[in-house]
Structure formats: structure tokens, C-alpha cells
Design an enzyme around this catalytic site. Structure first.
Site, PDB file in Angstrom:
ATOM      1  N   HIS A  19     -42.969  75.686 -78.283  1.00 52.48           N
ATOM      2  CA  HIS A  19     -42.381  76.657 -79.222  1.00 52.48           C
ATOM      3  C   HIS A  19     -43.187  76.718 -80.527  1.00 52.48           C
ATOM      4  CE1 HIS A  19     -38.802  76.355 -76.575  1.00 52.48           C
ATOM      5  NE2 HIS A  19     -39.079  75.068 -76.608  1.00 52.48           N
ATOM      6  N   SER A  78     -65.575  89.952 -95.120  1.00 53.31           N
ATOM      7  CA  SER A  78     -64.810  91.136 -95.483  1.00 53.31           C
ATOM      8  C   SER A  78     -65.609  91.923 -96.507  1.00 53.31           C
ATOM      9  CB  SER A  78     -63.463  90.715 -96.078  1.00 53.31           C
ATOM     10  OG  SER A  78     -62.967  91.731 -96.922  1.00 53.31           O
ATOM     11  N   LYS A  92     -63.523  85.700 -97.519  1.00 53.03           N
ATOM     12  CA  LYS A  92     -63.053  85.732 -96.133  1.00 53.03           C
ATOM     13  C   LYS A  92     -64.112  85.331 -95.111  1.00 53.03           C
ATOM     14  CE  LYS A  92     -59.595  87.278 -94.590  1.00 53.03           C
ATOM     15  NZ  LYS A  92     -59.069  88.642 -94.582  1.00 53.03           N
ATOM     16  N   GLU A 102     -60.773  87.363 -81.794  1.00 54.51           N
ATOM     17  CA  GLU A 102     -59.804  88.459 -81.928  1.00 54.51           C
ATOM     18  C   GLU A 102     -60.150  89.609 -80.983  1.00 54.51           C
ATOM     19  OE1 GLU A 102     -58.898  89.662 -86.070  1.00 54.51           O
ATOM     20  OE2 GLU A 102     -59.763  87.738 -86.615  1.00 54.51           O
ATOM     21  N   LYS A 139     -64.279 103.917 -59.911  1.00 53.15           N
ATOM     22  CA  LYS A 139     -65.506 103.261 -60.384  1.00 53.15           C
ATOM     23  C   LYS A 139     -65.502 102.887 -61.848  1.00 53.15           C
ATOM     24  CE  LYS A 139     -67.712 105.420 -56.666  1.00 53.15           C
ATOM     25  NZ  LYS A 139     -66.376 105.994 -56.363  1.00 53.15           N
TER      26      LYS A 139
END
Ligand code: ARG
Length: 469
Positions: free
Chosen positions: A167, A288, A294, A301, A336
Site C-alpha cells: 500500500h 526545465s 530541476k 516517465e 501492420k
């Protein structure tokens, strides 16, 4: 159309135009043509034609001179295709007609004899199977490459503790190596599925002709032998119409991507500063344009994102098949692009994943801290009490109270004094601290499939052996 295509020779009739009184509408020609994408099958189409021609000549249906001419012509065509010099032509709607027309231009009547005892229906089914068999073998190698990269990382971290989650809550300590080995198992099953699927791909439809078989005394077994097929498709109607082998492949491919996607999701989480478990190499992250601080995990991702597209192709093929009456229908020309894109997407993803796995820095200290934070050895304390004679349900209750107290005092279970612990149960002795540590907990789970470092090392060794086989 592609760059190297040029308009067809003026007034050249279509290969099948004999019974028509008006030429095909330009819009229909464009709508129905597949050569822009099925030209990818060219090498396999040539391979199939050469085997067919050889069998025709061995059975006396094609003269020795004609066979030689076909072989020479096909060699030229193969060259042209590989050099990007083949004159692809939209007027000859698909790869099969393009190659046949070119062959005839090169070698004359022999080229027109090639299509004896064959139809494009069994021809295209054969081509796709040859293509897919080839690609399955490539994907198998790429999957093995990912497994090897995982094994190397797992080996380096066979004893590195991290929290195991259920969890997404800290559950029990595991080792990072054990966690990675879960993916080695998944990709191992993916390889089994592909190997199994390959048997059903690897059957020869050629000889089914348009749908009912052929009246020529051909030898299908010989063609199968020449092309390395392990069996024949045994019903001509089924042979030209079903694409279940491609659907099955896409299902296996969707599972490969699903596994990649789960791993990618974990990388994204682990790389976020909230976890700080790993760092993915700079070469695999992007910045970024506005936030200078960043480092974004674009590769995992995107891999996660591309999974949806492969699953979509599976659904597309299932839907393509479901309403088709026997035998061949033009619908099947739509098999295809989803199939090709599935192969391309999975191959590119596995390639980059293997590379990325070799660029990962593991922050073992952060993993250990997280494992220690969540009372991850609570189950070990309960097991300790059970081994001293307490019924498991009572032990569960006792430990829950101990966890509550530790939480109040903002310490972990090992931070409670022996006196305090004995307040919960006098069965507890000094030896309890051995099980409350992360190392103690890990070492105790040493059964088959468990997370004890020695067991993980053995699993890695066994996996390496089976990769070599
Ligand atoms: N381009 C066709 C395909 O991809 C080849 C078979 C065409 N057969 C036919 N009878 N129209 O399925």
C-alpha cells in the site's frame, strides 16, 4: 509516399486490372495502398518468394532457367531495397506487387511465373510471420540485456536494506537487490511468453493460396524447411485469415511494457527528493526551461507513457479481428502499423532501459533511514514472541502496543529499553535486539524466494546461469 517513390509508368495497368472497365479512382488508390508502411516487409517478402520459387522448380512447376532469373532479379532488388534505391510505386499498392513488378521489369517472364500456386493472401501472412519471428528473437536479446543490467545492480546491492512497501506504506525491510530481482523474474516470464508465442508464429501459411489451397502439386513441407518454419498451418482458410499470432505477440509485448512501466514508476518515485533513494545519471535526465534546479526523470516517465500506446495496439488488433468472417479480408492490412509500432516501441524502450540501469547511483543511507523509520521490524518482534510460545494473534496485539509507545516517544522499537519491552511481555529477553535490527530481520528471511542477502545472492547466481542457457 516516400521520397524515393516516383509516379508509376503512364498507362501501366494494375496487376489485377483485367476485369475492370474504369481505372481505379485516385482517392481509392491512396486510401487502399499499404506500400508506405508494408515496404518494411521487403526482405521477408523476398525470402519467402525465393523459397517458393525454389520449391516450384524442385517440383517441376518452374524451369531451372526461370529460377535462376528470379534469384538474380531478387538479389538486385534486395540490394536496391537495402541501398534505399528501390523504385517504390504507389500504383502497385503494396510491397508484394511492387517487388513482383520490379522483378518482371528486371527478368521478364520468369517474374510473371513466380506467383504460380500462390496468392498475396498466403504471401502476406507468411511475410508477417517471418518478420515477427525475426523481431521476437531481437526482443529476446534486448530483454536479456535488461536482465543482465538488473542483475549487476542487484549483485552490488544484495545486502543494501530498503523499506519493502505494501500500500506504499513501509512494511518490512528488504534488500534493494531483492527488490530488483523481482523485475528479473518478471522479465524472465516475459521471455518465456515470447518463446512460447514464437512457436505459433513459426508456422507456414504459404500454400493456402487465396483461401482454399491450390491445385498445383506443391510441397509445402519443403518451403517450411527452407524458411525454418517448424510446422504448417493446417487449414487454408485459417492460414490466410487469422492474425492471432500477432495479437498474442502484442499481448506479450503489452506485459513487457507493463513491467517496464512499474519499474519506471518506482524510479520516478525513488528519484524524487521525498525518497532520495537513487539518482539517475545526468545523461538520462532533462532540465526545465524555467526552473533551473530541476532534474526530471523523462526517460522512465516516457517509458511509462509509451506503455499505454502498446496496450492500445493490442486492443486495436483484437478489435480488428473480432468481426471478420472467414477467410481473408482487407481489414487485415490494418494489422501492420500497430504491430510495427509495438515492436519499435518495445525495442527502443528496452534498449534505453538497459543503458539507464547502468547509470544509477544508489543512496543506501537514505534507503536504510527509510527502512528504520516505519517500524519495519514490528513483524519480527511478533514472530519472536511466537517462537517463545505466545499465540500469533496475542503477539500481534502486544507489538501494536509497543509500536504505539515507540511512536509517542519518537523512537524506533530497538530504542525501547529491555525493561520497557518486558512491560509488554515477560517473554522478551535481551536477545530481542537481534531481531529488532534491520540486519537481523533480513537475515532471518532466508527461505527460497526470501530477502536474506545470502538468498538474494543465490537467486542472482541462478538467474545468471539461466541467462547463459
Ligand atoms: N496488402 C495486403 C495486406 O496487407 C496484402 C494482401 C492483399 N490481398 C488481397 N486479396 N487484396 O493484407
Amino acid at each position: 509516399m516516400t521520397q524515393d517513390s516516383k509516379p508509376g509508368p503512364a498507362n501501366e495497368p494494375k496487376t489485377w486490372s483485367g476485369r475492370f472497365s474504369a481505372p481505379i479512382a485516385e482517392s481509392v488508390k491512396i486510401y487502399t495502398a499499404s506500400v508506405s508502411f508494408d515496404r518494411r516487409l521487403a526482405e521477408f517478402d523476398i525470402q519467402g518468394s525465393l523459397a517458393h520459387a525454389q520449391m516450384l522448380s524442385e517440383t517441376g512447376l518452374l524451369g531451372a532457367e526461370d529460377l535462376k532469373a528470379i534469384q538474380a532479379g531478387m538479389a538486385t532488388i534486395l540490394d536496391e531495397v537495402r541501398q534505399g534505391a528501390f523504385p517504390w510505386n504507389l500504383d502497385d499498392e503494396d510491397v508484394h506487387l511492387n517487388i513482383e513488378r520490379r522483378l518482371t521489369a528486371l527478368v521478364g517472364d520468369a517474374g510473371k511465373r513466380l506467383h504460380t500456386a500462390r496468392s498475396r493472401n498466403d504471401q502476406v501472412a507468411t511475410d508477417i510471420r517471418l518478420y515477427l519471428r525475426h523481431e521476437i528473437d531481437r526482443l529476446q536479446r534486448l530483454l536479456a540485456g535488461v536482465q543482465e543490467a538488473l542483475l549487476d545492480l542487484a549483485e552490488a546491492h544484495a545486502a543494501t536494506p530498503m523499506p519493502g512497501f505494501t500500500h506504499l506504506q513501509v512494511a518490512q525491510p528488504v534488500t534493494f537487490g531483492h527488490h530488483l530481482m523481482a523485475y528479473v523474474e518478471m522479465f524472465g516470464r516475459d521471455r518465456e511468453r515470447l518463446a512460447d508465442c514464437r512457436h505459433r508464429v513459426n508456422r507456414l501459411p504459404l500454400g493456402a493460396a487465396a483461401l482454399a489451397g491450390t491445385s498445383y502439386p506443391i510441397r509445402r513441407e519443403r518451403v517450411a524447411e527452407l524458411l525454418g518454419f517448424e510446422a504448417l498451418c493446417l487449414n487454408s482458410l485459417d492460414a490466410v485469415s487469422d492474425r492471432d499470432f500477432a495479437i498474442e505477440f502484442c499481448a506479450a509485448a503489452a506485459l513487457v511494457m507493463t513491467h517496464v512501466s512499474r519499474l519506471s514508476e518506482e524510479f520516478v518515485l525513488w528519484m524524487s527528493p521525498r525518497y532520495g533513494f537513487i539518482r539517475i545519471g545526468d545523461a538520462f535526465c532533462t532540465g526545465s526551461s524555467i526552473m533551473p534546479q530541476k532534474r526530471n526523470p523523462d526517460v522512465p516517465e516516457l517509458a511509462r507513457g509509451k506503455t499505454g500506446r502498446v496496450t492500445g495496439h493490442l486492443v486495436a488488433l483484437l478489435t480488428l479481428m473480432k468481426g471478420q468472417p472467414l477467410a481473408y479480408n482487407k481489414d487485415n492490412q490494418e494489422d501492420k502499423e500497430p504491430l510495427f509500432d509495438t515492436v519499435d516501441t518495445v525495442a527502443a524502450t528496452l534498449e534505453i532501459l538497459a543503458e539507464m540501469l547502468r547509470q544509477i547511483t544508489v543512496h543506501g543511507d537514505a534507503m536504510r533511514r527509510a527502512a528504520e523509520e516505519g517500524f519495519s521490524t514490528a513483524t519480527d518482534l511478533a514472530d519472536y514472541l511466537v517462537k517463545k510460545g505466545m499465540p500469533f494473534r496475542d503477539a500481534h496485539e502486544v507489538v501494536a502496543q509497543a509500536v504505539r509507545l515507540a511512536e509517542e516517544r519518537q523512537c524506533d522499537l530497538a530504542g525501547l529499553s529491555l525493561e520497557t519491552l518486558r512491560g509488554f511481555s515477560t517473554l522478551i529477553g535481551q536477545d530481542v535486539y537481534a531481531v529488532l535490527t534491520i540486519e537481523g530481520s533480513l537475515a532471518s528471511r532466508n527461505g527460497i524466494g526470501g530477502t536474506a542477502p545470502d538468498r538474494v545472492r543465490a537467486a542472482i547466481q541462478a538467474a545468471r546461469l539461466s541467462l547463459k542457457r
